[in-house]
Design an enzyme around this catalytic site. Structure first.
Site, PDB file in Angstrom:
ATOM      1  N   GLY A  21       0.811  -1.202   0.000  1.00  9.63           N
ATOM      2  CA  GLY A  21       0.000   0.000   0.000  1.00  9.63           C
ATOM      3  C   GLY A  21       0.846   1.255   0.000  1.00  9.63           C
ATOM      4  O   GLY A  21       2.074   1.217   0.114  1.00  9.63           O
ATOM      5  N   ILE A  22       0.165   2.388  -0.099  1.00  9.16           N
ATOM      6  CA  ILE A  22       0.849   3.664  -0.099  1.00  9.16           C
ATOM      7  C   ILE A  22       1.346   3.972   1.314  1.00  9.16           C
ATOM      8  O   ILE A  22       0.777   3.522   2.303  1.00  9.16           O
ATOM      9  CB  ILE A  22      -0.103   4.775  -0.609  1.00  9.16           C
ATOM     10  CG1 ILE A  22       0.683   6.026  -0.984  1.00  9.16           C
ATOM     11  CG2 ILE A  22      -1.192   5.075   0.407  1.00  9.16           C
ATOM     12  CD1 ILE A  22      -0.148   7.016  -1.788  1.00  9.16           C
ATOM     13  N   GLY A  23       2.431   4.714   1.395  1.00 12.60           N
ATOM     14  CA  GLY A  23       2.991   5.057   2.701  1.00 12.60           C
ATOM     15  C   GLY A  23       4.445   4.653   2.783  1.00 12.60           C
ATOM     16  O   GLY A  23       4.866   3.655   2.186  1.00 12.60           O
ATOM     17  N   ALA A  24       5.216   5.426   3.539  1.00 11.08           N
ATOM     18  CA  ALA A  24       6.663   5.236   3.591  1.00 11.08           C
ATOM     19  C   ALA A  24       7.048   3.860   4.122  1.00 11.08           C
ATOM     20  O   ALA A  24       7.971   3.221   3.614  1.00 11.08           O
ATOM     21  CB  ALA A  24       7.302   6.328   4.443  1.00 11.08           C
ATOM     22  N   ILE A  25       6.336   3.381   5.145  1.00 11.16           N
ATOM     23  CA  ILE A  25       6.733   2.121   5.772  1.00 11.16           C
ATOM     24  C   ILE A  25       6.436   0.938   4.863  1.00 11.16           C
ATOM     25  O   ILE A  25       7.313   0.114   4.583  1.00 11.16           O
ATOM     26  CB  ILE A  25       6.030   1.935   7.122  1.00 11.16           C
ATOM     27  CG1 ILE A  25       6.532   2.991   8.113  1.00 11.16           C
ATOM     28  CG2 ILE A  25       6.286   0.540   7.687  1.00 11.16           C
ATOM     29  CD1 ILE A  25       5.877   2.925   9.462  1.00 11.16           C
ATOM     30  N   GLU A  81      -2.683  -2.460  -6.308  1.00 11.94           N
ATOM     31  CA  GLU A  81      -3.422  -1.303  -6.831  1.00 11.94           C
ATOM     32  C   GLU A  81      -2.429  -0.276  -7.353  1.00 11.94           C
ATOM     33  O   GLU A  81      -2.551   0.229  -8.456  1.00 11.94           O
ATOM     34  CB  GLU A  81      -4.275  -0.675  -5.724  1.00 11.94           C
ATOM     35  CG  GLU A  81      -4.974   0.603  -6.164  1.00 11.94           C
ATOM     36  CD  GLU A  81      -5.711   1.292  -5.030  1.00 11.94           C
ATOM     37  OE1 GLU A  81      -6.641   2.056  -5.318  1.00 11.94           O
ATOM     38  OE2 GLU A  81      -5.363   1.074  -3.855  1.00 11.94           O
ATOM     39  N   GLY A 141      -7.559   0.623  -1.684  1.00 15.61           N
ATOM     40  CA  GLY A 141      -7.803  -0.806  -1.875  1.00 15.61           C
ATOM     41  C   GLY A 141      -7.430  -1.662  -0.686  1.00 15.61           C
ATOM     42  O   GLY A 141      -7.394  -2.891  -0.805  1.00 15.61           O
TER      43      GLY A 141
END
Length: 217
Positions: A9-13, A32, A129
């Site tokens: 998913g989106i996000g730095a981690i 996605e 998603g």
């Protein structure tokens, strides 16, 4: 694991996890969002889609982030883009064997409910998603879902593992589809656990500064 198909998913981690997969073999990509690290995995030959049960040999997503190496992607037959209604379909995700979903959240309560879109009435992100990928990965043969969350927010002032979510928070991933949860203090699996066992497991990976209060609550 070698041969898994990965969504991040989106996000730095969650995105940075891709850099720790460079020593794996024969990964697949069905996501996605095609992240920077997804593209790097293809460039380095780590993600070749060899064992994908759908779109074998192809890295599949609905969109590619602008920071990725778009020159490498352009007209490259290793990549295929589809409508988000296809990539994010529960049936599509579940049909992919060994699908692993890696996502992050703003907060998670002691039953395993994750709020990734907002806290209370404050909205930080859209639906995305996450829920369908977390669900689909668990229905996938050999699949797993992984929720990664920093143990604290606001420079250590707040615990992201909370007794109850703030009133008005949107539940992004319901507790029955919470599989693995990871913080910097450990990994727990919530499947098959009672509500009390879930609470005890999540407290064990909360920041030590908040464990006593979480136990009290």
């Amino acid at each position: 694991r070698d041969g898994d198909t990965v969504q991040m998913g989106i996000g730095a981690i969650s995105e940075s996890i891709g850099y720790f997969l460079m020593d794996k073999n024969d990964l697949g990509i069905h996501s996605e969002i095609m992240t920077v690290t997804h593209v790097e995995l293809v460039k380095r030959g780590v993600a070749n889609g060899k064992y994908k049960s759908m779109h074998k040999g192809k890295a599949v997503a609905a969109m590619i982030v602008g920071a990725a190496d778009l020159q490498f992607v352009d007209n490259n037959p290793a990549f295929e883009l589809y409508s988000v209604t296809y990539t994010n379909s529960l049936l599509t995700i579940a049909a992919q064997h060994s699908q692993v979903a890696v996502n992050s959240t703003l907060a998670i309560d002691l039953t395993g409910q994750a709020a990734a879109e907002g806290l209370g009435p404050n909205m930080y992100s859209g639906v995305g998603g996450q829920m369908t990928f977390m669900m689909g990965a668990m229905y996938s043969k050999g699949g797993r879902s992984i929720m990664v969350v920093p143990s604290t927010a606001k420079k250590g002032q707040l615990s992201r593992i909370v007794p109850m979510l703030e009133p008005g928070s949107t539940i992004t991933t319901p507790r029955q589809y919470m599989d693995y949860v990871v913080t910097e203090f450990g990994i727990v699996n919530l499947q098959g656990k009672s509500q009390r066992q879930r609470a005890e497991a999540l407290i064990s990976i909360a920041h030590p500064d908040f464990q006593a209060e979480l136990t009290k609550q």
